[in-house]
Write a protein that holds these residues in place. Sequence first.
Motif, PDB file in Angstrom:
ATOM      1  N   SER A  12       0.835  -1.200   0.000  1.00 30.92           N
ATOM      2  CA  SER A  12       0.000   0.000   0.000  1.00 30.92           C
ATOM      3  C   SER A  12       0.871   1.252   0.000  1.00 30.92           C
ATOM      4  O   SER A  12       2.014   1.237   0.463  1.00 30.92           O
ATOM      5  N   GLY A  51       0.746   0.670  -4.353  1.00 29.44           N
ATOM      6  CA  GLY A  51      -0.405   1.549  -4.332  1.00 29.44           C
ATOM      7  C   GLY A  51       0.029   3.005  -4.340  1.00 29.44           C
ATOM      8  O   GLY A  51       1.220   3.315  -4.390  1.00 29.44           O
ATOM      9  N   ARG A  57      -6.196   9.240  -3.559  1.00 36.71           N
ATOM     10  CA  ARG A  57      -7.115   8.117  -3.724  1.00 36.71           C
ATOM     11  C   ARG A  57      -8.319   8.553  -4.549  1.00 36.71           C
ATOM     12  O   ARG A  57      -8.758   9.703  -4.459  1.00 36.71           O
ATOM     13  N   THR A  79       0.885   5.923  -7.988  1.00 34.74           N
ATOM     14  CA  THR A  79       1.542   4.623  -7.854  1.00 34.74           C
ATOM     15  C   THR A  79       2.850   4.581  -8.638  1.00 34.74           C
ATOM     16  O   THR A  79       3.798   3.907  -8.245  1.00 34.74           O
ATOM     17  N   THR A 140      -9.318  -0.396  -7.343  1.00 33.66           N
ATOM     18  CA  THR A 140      -8.210  -0.169  -6.420  1.00 33.66           C
ATOM     19  C   THR A 140      -7.065  -1.099  -6.796  1.00 33.66           C
ATOM     20  O   THR A 140      -7.189  -1.927  -7.706  1.00 33.66           O
ATOM     21  N   ASP A 142      -6.052  -3.554  -5.056  1.00 32.93           N
ATOM     22  CA  ASP A 142      -6.277  -4.904  -4.524  1.00 32.93           C
ATOM     23  C   ASP A 142      -6.521  -5.906  -5.651  1.00 32.93           C
ATOM     24  O   ASP A 142      -5.871  -6.952  -5.723  1.00 32.93           O
ATOM     25  N   LYS A 161       0.088  -4.899   4.830  1.00 27.28           N
ATOM     26  CA  LYS A 161      -0.841  -3.872   5.284  1.00 27.28           C
ATOM     27  C   LYS A 161      -0.152  -2.918   6.256  1.00 27.28           C
ATOM     28  O   LYS A 161       0.812  -3.291   6.923  1.00 27.28           O
TER      29      LYS A 161
END
Length: 240
Positions: A12, A51, A57, A79, A140, A142, A161
Amino acid sequence: MPRYRRVVVKLSGEALAGASQSGADPASLARVADEVLSLHDIGVQVAVVVGGGNYFRGRMAEGWGISRAEADNIGMLATVMNGLMLRGALTARTQADVRVMTAMPITSVAEPFIRLRAAGHLSRDKIVVLAGGIGQPYVTTDYPAVQRALELEADALLVAKHGVDGVYDSDPKTNPDAKRFSTLTYDEAISSDIRVMDTSAFVLANEQGLTMHLFDVAAKGIMRGICEGQELGTRITAKG
């Protein structure tokens, strides 16, 4: 011998920001680079999906008065910034070749993502940093992390994380009796509405039988420990 031959690490943007949770922190960047190199040092082929949440975001779109698609495009560029910084930190620490590949063409600073080329880099023990998600808005990092792990035939996806050391049955920040799962199936995670990752990422990983490890990025040596067979964080697998 490590239990995994090839892994994708999902990192992330906040993991690079440190305590400030925005921008980039040199100490956090150095720590992450050391963790990635600890895998390369034991012969694991490693790619990193980065990320950009430490800069921007997509869900910030409304506050800025711009469309979600535009905001996601800005997030994808974030990113790339993180990918370039991570490459810089890695190349300062190793003689290994480190390549940044992006889902959108930015050929002056990175290679375009081509699956076979990325796989070829990994097979020649190069470290590959993957930026730009999948190059499309409303997604996202993910889901792209799972997709890239499958495309590159990785043995596992390591989900690093920030401030979370695994999957719990309730929020450990509000419930001191929350239980951390050492193992979990995707079906259990989805039915329990566990939101440590997008449900779409869980569904794809479940369908394709991809093993996922979720852990705290700040835990020293944890990536190497997982690849050497230790049960750290939470391991999530398809049923059966």
